[in-house]
Design an enzyme around this catalytic site. Sequence first.
Site, mmCIF file in Angstrom:
data_model
loop_
_atom_site.group_PDB
_atom_site.id
_atom_site.type_symbol
_atom_site.label_atom_id
_atom_site.label_comp_id
_atom_site.label_asym_id
_atom_site.label_seq_id
_atom_site.Cartn_x
_atom_site.Cartn_y
_atom_site.Cartn_z
ATOM 1 N N LEU A 177 0.824 -1.199 0.000
ATOM 2 C CA LEU A 177 0.000 0.000 0.000
ATOM 3 C C LEU A 177 0.867 1.261 0.000
ATOM 4 O O LEU A 177 0.532 2.249 -0.671
ATOM 5 C CB LEU A 177 -0.938 -0.001 1.210
ATOM 6 C CG LEU A 177 -1.884 1.206 1.301
ATOM 7 C CD1 LEU A 177 -2.749 1.319 0.054
ATOM 8 C CD2 LEU A 177 -2.765 1.114 2.548
ATOM 9 N N THR A 178 1.965 1.226 0.729
ATOM 10 C CA THR A 178 2.887 2.371 0.733
ATOM 11 C C THR A 178 3.387 2.663 -0.679
ATOM 12 O O THR A 178 3.447 3.821 -1.113
ATOM 13 C CB THR A 178 4.081 2.091 1.662
ATOM 14 O OG1 THR A 178 3.597 1.860 2.991
ATOM 15 C CG2 THR A 178 5.040 3.273 1.678
ATOM 16 N N CYS A 220 0.506 4.091 -2.829
ATOM 17 C CA CYS A 220 0.180 5.479 -2.485
ATOM 18 C C CYS A 220 1.108 6.463 -3.191
ATOM 19 O O CYS A 220 0.711 7.597 -3.483
ATOM 20 C CB CYS A 220 0.250 5.682 -0.968
ATOM 21 S SG CYS A 220 -1.191 5.045 -0.089
ATOM 22 N N LYS A 221 2.320 6.035 -3.474
ATOM 23 C CA LYS A 221 3.259 6.896 -4.195
ATOM 24 C C LYS A 221 2.974 6.883 -5.696
ATOM 25 O O LYS A 221 3.006 7.921 -6.351
ATOM 26 C CB LYS A 221 4.690 6.451 -3.919
ATOM 27 C CG LYS A 221 5.134 6.662 -2.475
ATOM 28 C CD LYS A 221 6.556 6.150 -2.249
ATOM 29 C CE LYS A 221 6.975 6.363 -0.810
ATOM 30 N NZ LYS A 221 8.337 5.821 -0.534
ATOM 31 N N THR A 222 2.675 5.711 -6.243
ATOM 32 C CA THR A 222 2.502 5.606 -7.695
ATOM 33 C C THR A 222 1.191 6.215 -8.171
ATOM 34 O O THR A 222 1.086 6.604 -9.340
ATOM 35 C CB THR A 222 2.565 4.141 -8.150
ATOM 36 O OG1 THR A 222 1.560 3.383 -7.474
ATOM 37 C CG2 THR A 222 3.934 3.543 -7.844
ATOM 38 N N CYS A 269 -17.008 5.451 -12.916
ATOM 39 C CA CYS A 269 -16.202 6.621 -13.251
ATOM 40 C C CYS A 269 -16.701 7.374 -14.480
ATOM 41 O O CYS A 269 -16.365 8.542 -14.665
ATOM 42 C CB CYS A 269 -14.753 6.203 -13.466
ATOM 43 S SG CYS A 269 -13.926 5.666 -11.946
ATOM 44 N N PHE A 280 -9.019 6.130 -4.470
ATOM 45 C CA PHE A 280 -10.361 6.706 -4.531
ATOM 46 C C PHE A 280 -10.641 7.704 -3.410
ATOM 47 O O PHE A 280 -10.159 7.551 -2.286
ATOM 48 C CB PHE A 280 -11.417 5.604 -4.521
ATOM 49 C CG PHE A 280 -11.409 4.769 -5.767
ATOM 50 C CD1 PHE A 280 -11.811 5.314 -6.976
ATOM 51 C CD2 PHE A 280 -10.989 3.453 -5.746
ATOM 52 C CE1 PHE A 280 -11.801 4.558 -8.134
ATOM 53 C CE2 PHE A 280 -10.972 2.681 -6.889
ATOM 54 C CZ PHE A 280 -11.384 3.239 -8.095
ATOM 55 N N HIS A 337 -11.338 12.346 -17.410
ATOM 56 C CA HIS A 337 -11.493 11.795 -16.054
ATOM 57 C C HIS A 337 -10.219 11.056 -15.668
ATOM 58 O O HIS A 337 -9.795 10.127 -16.371
ATOM 59 C CB HIS A 337 -12.678 10.839 -15.984
ATOM 60 C CG HIS A 337 -12.695 10.033 -14.719
ATOM 61 N ND1 HIS A 337 -13.142 10.543 -13.529
ATOM 62 C CD2 HIS A 337 -12.267 8.776 -14.459
ATOM 63 C CE1 HIS A 337 -13.000 9.616 -12.585
ATOM 64 N NE2 HIS A 337 -12.484 8.535 -13.125
ATOM 65 N N GLY A 390 -8.829 8.437 -14.156
ATOM 66 C CA GLY A 390 -9.060 7.149 -13.504
ATOM 67 C C GLY A 390 -7.859 6.665 -12.717
ATOM 68 O O GLY A 390 -7.993 5.937 -11.743
ATOM 69 N N ASN A 422 -9.248 9.810 -7.316
ATOM 70 C CA ASN A 422 -10.307 9.452 -8.257
ATOM 71 C C ASN A 422 -11.612 9.444 -7.478
ATOM 72 O O ASN A 422 -11.885 8.517 -6.724
ATOM 73 C CB ASN A 422 -10.022 8.077 -8.879
ATOM 74 C CG ASN A 422 -11.107 7.615 -9.838
ATOM 75 O OD1 ASN A 422 -12.205 8.166 -9.872
ATOM 76 N ND2 ASN A 422 -10.803 6.586 -10.608
#
Length: 391
Positions: free
Chosen positions: A56-57, A60-62, A164, A215, A305, A307, A338
């Site tokens: 997840l870390t 969160c950066k990408t 979306c 999101f 948008h 995504g 998003n």
Amino acid sequence: MGSEESMQFLKNADSGKATILALGKAFPHQLVLQEFLVDGYFRNTNCDDPDLKQKLTRLCKTTTVKTRYVVMSEEILKKYPELALEGLPTVKQRLDICNTAVTQMAIEASQSCIKKWGRPVSDITHLVYVSSSEARLPGGDLYLANGLGLRPNTQRTMLYFSGCSGGVAGLRVAKDIAENNPGSRVLLATSETTIIGYKPPSADRPYDLVGVALFGDGAGAMIIGSNPVLDTENPLFELHTAIQHFLPGTEKIIDGKLTEEGISFRLDRELPQIIEDNIQDFCVELMGFAGFSEMDYNKLFWAVHPGGPAILNRLEKKLELLPQKLSASRRALADYGNASSNTIVYVLEYMLEEEIKSVEKDEEGKNEWGLVLAFGPGITFEGILTRNLTV
């Protein structure tokens, strides 16, 4: 606004074509900084899996997201601790929270939009309401209409679970309504919250972490109408031509199901590639309505948008767009994540903001024509050939 300036707007607007007359947005009070999201999420869900935390870390950066607004809070988790547990039937609790939250945000976004529009709420003749975050009967359109004090004879249309692409789909529907009902003024409202799909991290569902990193929640609103009224309305964008395509055989690429645990949602990693493979023909068809060809991509503005960064990067590369062409989309993604159907409102607002700055700097390169694009379940492509009337 003086009559001379208003006349200039009206000269630009094509008689009979729908125009966006105002934009508005609203958010829940909880602001999440991406750099603190991981620790908070794992603490709130009582998870200590180091591999999932590391994944997840990295995500969160990408994602390039910096900040997001969310309905979820420690207060909600204290009241409903079962939302952070695996395998419990919590759809009722989720819908209780979501139904209230999306209505409140939609009311606030709509009120902001109506205030900018400058005409009384009683002049709204139609309502188009979009959400993939609630399920009830009657629907959120009625609760929004009541909350705003719309007239009982306001004609309502509701788009549920468009994901979306819902914001641009709603804009397409509002365009058709405005152009086929002379004198009508359509309020388009979108409202979304991720609580409907909030789950603890699980090694069995690593793809869930993409949503956790990407999101956000919020609401958006637009007023759409044809033949703007002198001295009281300022058209921002003209909606020239709208098209929609779906790609047969791609139904499972964006997959969502409403279960006893809320929405189970999955994005296939092939999504960016599929969009890249099909975007060129879609855009060329849409551009052709104004006489543009595939040689003219950089002569247009692009309200896409966001995504995710992979989709924006692939679109930019495929169409050989100049880096600044997707700057409004990238800013919206960084600031709000998003936010599903809402996000196109935030992109359009940033486009107008950037336009004002370029005028102040007397910069060249402003584009009158452009495309408003979104991609959703189906896979469905939504696109509107648009004119910026503020250029």
